[in-house]
Write a protein that holds these residues in place. Sequence first.
Motif, short mmCIF file in Angstrom:
data_model
loop_
_atom_site.label_atom_id
_atom_site.label_comp_id
_atom_site.label_asym_id
_atom_site.label_seq_id
_atom_site.Cartn_x
_atom_site.Cartn_y
_atom_site.Cartn_z
N MET A 168 18.80 28.03 10.49
CA MET A 168 17.80 27.26 9.78
C MET A 168 16.46 27.28 10.52
O MET A 168 15.40 27.47 9.91
N LEU A 169 16.51 27.10 11.84
CA LEU A 169 15.27 27.13 12.62
C LEU A 169 14.66 28.53 12.64
O LEU A 169 13.44 28.69 12.61
N GLY A 170 15.53 29.54 12.70
CA GLY A 170 15.03 30.91 12.75
C GLY A 170 14.34 31.35 11.49
O GLY A 170 13.59 32.33 11.50
N ALA A 171 14.59 30.65 10.37
CA ALA A 171 13.95 31.02 9.11
C ALA A 171 12.44 30.87 9.19
O ALA A 171 11.71 31.50 8.42
N SER A 172 11.94 30.06 10.11
CA SER A 172 10.50 29.87 10.26
C SER A 172 9.87 30.89 11.18
O SER A 172 8.65 30.91 11.34
N LEU A 173 10.69 31.74 11.81
CA LEU A 173 10.19 32.74 12.74
C LEU A 173 10.21 34.12 12.11
O LEU A 173 11.03 34.40 11.23
N PRO A 174 9.33 35.04 12.54
CA PRO A 174 9.39 36.42 12.06
C PRO A 174 10.74 37.06 12.42
O PRO A 174 11.30 36.80 13.48
N HIS A 175 11.24 37.90 11.53
CA HIS A 175 12.52 38.56 11.78
C HIS A 175 12.46 39.37 13.07
O HIS A 175 13.44 39.41 13.84
N GLU A 176 11.32 40.01 13.34
CA GLU A 176 11.20 40.84 14.53
C GLU A 176 11.31 40.01 15.81
O GLU A 176 11.85 40.46 16.81
N ALA A 177 10.78 38.78 15.76
CA ALA A 177 10.86 37.92 16.94
C ALA A 177 12.30 37.53 17.23
O ALA A 177 12.74 37.52 18.39
N LEU A 178 13.07 37.23 16.19
CA LEU A 178 14.48 36.89 16.37
C LEU A 178 15.27 38.09 16.86
O LEU A 178 16.14 37.97 17.72
N ARG A 179 14.98 39.25 16.28
CA ARG A 179 15.70 40.46 16.68
C ARG A 179 15.42 40.80 18.13
O ARG A 179 16.32 41.23 18.87
N ALA A 180 14.17 40.63 18.56
CA ALA A 180 13.82 40.91 19.95
C ALA A 180 14.59 40.00 20.90
O ALA A 180 15.06 40.44 21.96
N ARG A 181 14.74 38.74 20.52
CA ARG A 181 15.50 37.79 21.36
C ARG A 181 16.96 38.22 21.47
O ARG A 181 17.57 38.13 22.54
N GLU A 182 17.54 38.72 20.37
CA GLU A 182 18.93 39.18 20.39
C GLU A 182 19.08 40.43 21.26
O GLU A 182 20.04 40.54 22.04
N ILE A 183 18.14 41.35 21.14
CA ILE A 183 18.23 42.61 21.89
C ILE A 183 18.07 42.37 23.38
O ILE A 183 18.81 42.92 24.20
N GLU A 184 17.08 41.54 23.76
CA GLU A 184 16.85 41.33 25.19
C GLU A 184 18.01 40.57 25.83
O GLU A 184 18.28 40.74 27.02
N ALA A 185 18.73 39.79 25.05
CA ALA A 185 19.90 39.11 25.59
C ALA A 185 21.02 40.11 25.89
O ALA A 185 21.81 39.91 26.81
N LEU A 186 21.08 41.20 25.12
CA LEU A 186 22.10 42.22 25.32
C LEU A 186 21.74 43.18 26.44
O LEU A 186 22.59 43.57 27.25
N LEU A 187 20.47 43.57 26.52
CA LEU A 187 20.05 44.59 27.49
C LEU A 187 19.53 43.98 28.78
O LEU A 187 19.65 44.60 29.84
N GLY A 188 18.94 42.82 28.72
CA GLY A 188 18.37 42.19 29.91
C GLY A 188 19.37 41.28 30.59
O GLY A 188 20.30 41.76 31.22
N PRO A 189 19.23 40.01 30.43
CA PRO A 189 18.12 39.38 29.71
C PRO A 189 16.87 39.27 30.58
O PRO A 189 16.97 39.36 31.80
N LYS A 190 15.72 39.10 29.94
CA LYS A 190 14.49 38.92 30.69
C LYS A 190 14.27 37.45 31.05
O LYS A 190 13.52 37.14 31.97
#
Length: 275
Positions: A57-79
């Motif tokens: 629900m909260l993520g609906a207010s964010l750009p899809h790319e911003a959410l996807r970046a958070r998911e990717i960096e958690a897998l590869l990083g995290p930063k």
Amino acid sequence: MQNKRFVEADLNREFSIDRLKRVAAVLDGNGNDDAASASSCDVATEFCSTDEERNLMLGASLPHEALRAREIEALLGPKILAESNTLSSSSSHDVDGNSVVPEDEGEEDTNPAPLADIVIDLHTTTCNMGISLIIPEGDALMSAAAAYVMHSCRAKYGYPHVQILMHALPKRKHRMNLSSCGRHGFTVEVGPVPQGVLRHDVVEKTEAALHSLLEFLHLRNLELENEKDAQTKEKDEGASRHSNVVEGDATDHTPPTTTVLDRLRRLYPGGTVPC
């Protein structure tokens, strides 16, 4: 037909520490001074039974790319992490395998040791850039890799238009691209190619650069393993690595070992790569 916007932000600009923390703050329901954001957090908390539903629900207010970046960096990083950490356990190595001091040692940081040793990001572009190899400033290993890939693409694959570009942001926490999620980052940009078009020659150029990079990493890993084995053997036997030296003869008859870095030094004796 209603006009829809399918891309709200550039995904490769969403990996900066500030943007990642902003997304994390929205999903966590804190760090928002905006009244509407705070109200959305309260509504999500009240009507969602699980954290996953609340984040959706909260993520609906964010750009899809911003959410996807958070998911990717958690897998590869995290930063970023929720709690503060230091980089004392994430020391890196230079091109010769020597331990180097972490870039942020002595400073409080939320950057843990990344899960991915190297992130390779492949791109096409509408610009006439040929094969462009993009590396961060100050990364000796990726600099050597780029020199190897450039020479291989030219000499082995016959592609003359190869260049090396360097980011002027040495610290990974300041870089906002995907490859900054790993300990080392390497980006391959190939063009020109029109948007929405798949060209076989561009794919072949990308494959040539990727295969050359993987070849360099494979050779370098083998050499580092051989060096470790040789050091272990010396320590255990208490003898010199040059075991073929005849007693009384100071000449070493063991043929010198040629490494991938030695080959690069012969190709570019002045230390300057024509990029």
